[in-house]
Design an enzyme around this catalytic site. Structure first.
Site, short mmCIF file in Angstrom:
data_model
loop_
_atom_site.label_atom_id
_atom_site.label_comp_id
_atom_site.label_asym_id
_atom_site.label_seq_id
_atom_site.Cartn_x
_atom_site.Cartn_y
_atom_site.Cartn_z
N GLN A 113 63.07 57.18 -30.75
CA GLN A 113 62.38 58.37 -31.59
C GLN A 113 61.08 58.06 -32.08
OE1 GLN A 113 66.31 58.02 -33.87
NE2 GLN A 113 65.73 60.43 -34.31
N VAL A 115 57.00 57.02 -31.98
CA VAL A 115 55.79 57.36 -31.35
C VAL A 115 54.75 56.37 -31.12
CG1 VAL A 115 56.27 59.90 -31.67
CG2 VAL A 115 54.89 58.25 -33.31
N ASP A 116 55.03 54.99 -31.26
CA ASP A 116 53.89 53.89 -31.23
C ASP A 116 53.78 53.09 -30.11
OD1 ASP A 116 56.21 52.09 -31.45
OD2 ASP A 116 56.50 52.54 -33.64
N HIS A 131 59.99 61.87 -28.79
CA HIS A 131 59.33 62.38 -29.83
C HIS A 131 57.64 62.46 -29.25
CE1 HIS A 131 62.46 62.37 -33.11
NE2 HIS A 131 62.69 63.22 -32.19
N CYS A 139 45.70 69.58 -25.09
CA CYS A 139 44.87 70.48 -25.51
C CYS A 139 45.80 71.81 -25.64
CB CYS A 139 43.96 70.79 -24.54
SG CYS A 139 43.01 72.30 -24.73
N CYS A 193 38.18 71.55 -21.39
CA CYS A 193 37.79 72.98 -21.31
C CYS A 193 36.96 73.22 -22.54
CB CYS A 193 39.40 73.71 -21.55
SG CYS A 193 39.74 73.49 -23.26
N GLY A 231 67.72 50.73 -36.12
CA GLY A 231 66.86 51.13 -37.04
C GLY A 231 66.76 52.65 -37.04
N SER A 233 68.24 56.00 -39.07
CA SER A 233 68.95 56.51 -40.46
C SER A 233 69.90 57.72 -39.65
CB SER A 233 68.31 57.09 -41.42
OG SER A 233 67.75 58.39 -41.09
N LEU A 275 66.78 44.14 -38.82
CA LEU A 275 66.79 44.11 -37.26
C LEU A 275 66.01 42.69 -36.93
CD1 LEU A 275 66.99 47.16 -38.09
CD2 LEU A 275 66.65 47.44 -35.52
#
Length: 288
Positions: A113, A115-116, A131, A139, A193, A231, A233, A275
């Site tokens: 989950q 995005v790093d 995600h 774009c 573009c 990690g 919830s 963790l």
């Protein structure tokens, strides 16, 4: 399956419960589902933990980003300042442990989950970013997907003096800035573009995860020997649905998280401990 979860005191994980977790992973064909709690040791805060950013700020929503040019401008100004901290974050012991378990042939795919990009930086393969990833932009006019680093260099060129220091970024890569600074920030258009707007290639709050991505995750879980949640919830359905699917199919579920989760009653083994301590220990146990 009737799950009877076992909790572990954060101060000292019960060896018996860690043995149960090792037994679950040691059978192989484990799919990992990771959340923001895995990256906190890398300096990236989570949303809902004791110091989670949802306690301090409202994250950008998809609706605001699309409909409010001022809100979009605010996001990119904050993201321009916050991106270097995300870019320079390094994998921690938890990420390394997941990669080690995968190299040992015990973990197959990884659903994250986050995005790093830290799973990949640690050497994990077959990582499905549920995600999306902050290292890319898309774009909304032409669909061009580009490298975030290239955008940052373009932004630096037109904002040579815009760079207030911040101590902490949010999980979605932006930083808190006073509103009076925002007018000094200049945004650029799409390099492909010449229009835009540009959006980070991530799923914002209020946005739907692409259906094909969800279906791929379901297929991974359905073919797994076990599901290991790390990690998270499990507060939002985005990740929780995979725990529900595993439970429905009788696939054992292990969970390691510091603090309670929405899925505590649905798992077979639950470890409530850091963790960065549990996962290296898990690697040692399954390798013994």
């Amino acid at each position: 399956m009737t799950a009877v979860p076992t909790a572990v005191d954060p101060a000292a994980a019960d060896p018996g419960t860690l043995d149960a977790l090792a037994g679950l992973v040691g059978d192989g064909n484990t799919v990992v589902l990771s959340g923001a709690g895995l990256s906190t040791d890398s300096g990236i805060p989570d949303y809902r933990g004791a110091t989670g950013s949802l306690r301090r700020h409202t994250p950008m929503t998809y609706q605001t980003f699309l409909r409010d040019p001022r809100g979009r401008h605010r996001y990119w100004a904050r993201s321009f300042v916050g991106w270097p901290q995300i870019r320079e974050a390094r994998p921690n012991a938890g990420h390394a442990a997941v990669a080690d378990l995968q190299r040992a042939g015990l973990v197959g795919g990884v659903i994250t989950q986050n995005v790093d990009g830290l799973h990949q930086a640690a050497g994990a393969r077959d990582v499905l970013e549920l995600h999306g990833g902050l290292d890319r932009t898309v774009c909304l006019a032409c669909g061009d997907v580009a490298d975030r680093g290239q955008l940052h260099e373009r932004l630096r060129a037109v904002n040579p003096h815009f760079g207030p220091h911040v101590d902490e970024v949010n999980p979605d890569g932006d930083a808190e800035l006073p509103d009076e600074l925002l007018d000094g920030f200049v945004m650029v258009d799409c390099a492909a573009c010449g229009r835009g707007p540009l959006k980070p290639d991530v799923v914002f709050f209020g946005e739907t995860v692409p259906r094909d991505r969800v279906d791929t995750c379901f297929a991974m879980v359905e073919q797994a020997g076990s599901l290991l949640v790390l990690g998270s919830s499990l507060t939002v359905m985005s990740g929780y649905r995979f725990v529900l699917r595993a439970e429905k199919l009788g696939i054992p579920v292990g969970l390691v998280n510091l603090g309670p989760t929405r899925g505590d009653a649905k798992v077979d083994v639950r470890v409530d401990a850091p963790l960065g301590t549990v996962l290296p220990d898990l690697v040692r146990r399954v390798a013994a």
